[in-house]
Design an enzyme around this catalytic site. Structure first.
Site, PDB file in Angstrom:
ATOM      1  N   GLU A 140       3.367  53.913 -58.717  1.00 54.74           N
ATOM      2  CA  GLU A 140       4.143  54.632 -59.728  1.00 54.74           C
ATOM      3  C   GLU A 140       3.314  54.856 -60.989  1.00 54.74           C
ATOM      4  O   GLU A 140       3.408  55.904 -61.624  1.00 54.74           O
ATOM      5  CB  GLU A 140       5.417  53.850 -60.091  1.00 54.74           C
ATOM      6  CG  GLU A 140       6.306  53.501 -58.917  1.00 54.74           C
ATOM      7  CD  GLU A 140       5.932  52.194 -58.232  1.00 54.74           C
ATOM      8  OE1 GLU A 140       6.705  51.775 -57.346  1.00 54.74           O
ATOM      9  OE2 GLU A 140       4.885  51.577 -58.560  1.00 54.74           O
TER      10      GLU A 140
ATOM     11  N   HIS B 243      -0.319  49.971 -59.353  1.00 54.59           N
ATOM     12  CA  HIS B 243       0.958  50.298 -58.716  1.00 54.59           C
ATOM     13  C   HIS B 243       0.970  51.802 -58.458  1.00 54.59           C
ATOM     14  O   HIS B 243       0.477  52.576 -59.282  1.00 54.59           O
ATOM     15  CB  HIS B 243       2.128  49.948 -59.631  1.00 54.59           C
ATOM     16  CG  HIS B 243       2.260  48.498 -59.936  1.00 54.59           C
ATOM     17  ND1 HIS B 243       3.358  47.993 -60.595  1.00 54.59           N
ATOM     18  CD2 HIS B 243       1.452  47.423 -59.671  1.00 54.59           C
ATOM     19  CE1 HIS B 243       3.225  46.689 -60.740  1.00 54.59           C
ATOM     20  NE2 HIS B 243       2.075  46.326 -60.189  1.00 54.59           N
TER      21      HIS B 243
END
Length: 161
Positions: free
Chosen positions: A58, A56
């Protein structure tokens, strides 16, 4: 807190990255790390299509920040993202000491869309950032971007936006 023009500009970049991810066969998420001085330090998109579900943007931002920025600089940063952090990414964000999170759409919005479209839930409970990391300042969603982000996820799941 209402979102500023600067917040919306960075969120627009995130949505563009999410579209790039989807166009490349990945899930539509994009994120940008911005320093306290307003400089874009890192930008990326989801890269889970090859089987590593931890890729991901993030999470990659948290890893990069932990390796490249001193603690006081991390705390002054803002992470912008097309979708609110998942539990894994929220924890990583908190553990490396990053600052504010601003998202275009919330976990609750995404979960509602997926339920509406009959998509089975994932293996991790969908939690809001502050359910995982209560000390992180969080702002969002951005109603201006909701329809566009919804359309990206609908396209991923073959649903009507």
């Amino acid at each position: 807190m209402s979102l500023s023009a600067t917040d919306l500009r960075h969120l627009r970049h995130c949505v563009d990255l999410a579209r790039e991810a989807l166009d490349d066969g990945d899930e539509p998420f994009g994120s940008v790390l911005v320093s306290g001085a307003g400089e874009v330090l890192y930008a990326d998109r989801n890269r889970v299509k090859d089987g590593d579900q931890t890729r991901h943007p993030e999470f990659d931002i948290a890893r990069w920040a932990g390796q490249h920025l001193p603690a006081e600089m991390r705390a002054a940063c803002t992470v912008y993202t097309s979708g609110e952090h998942c539990a894994m990414c929220s924890a990583a964000h908190a553990w490396v000491g990053l600052g504010r999170i601003v998202y275009a759409v919330s976990t609750a919005q995404l979960v509602g869309w997926l339920r509406e479209w009959g998509v089975a839930p994932g293996p991790v409970r969908p939690l809001a950032v502050n359910d995982v990391a209560p000390g992180i300042p969080v702002d969002g969603p951005a109603p201006e971007l909701e329809a566009e982000v919804r359309a990206l996820h609908a396209r991923l799941h073959g649903a009507d936006a």
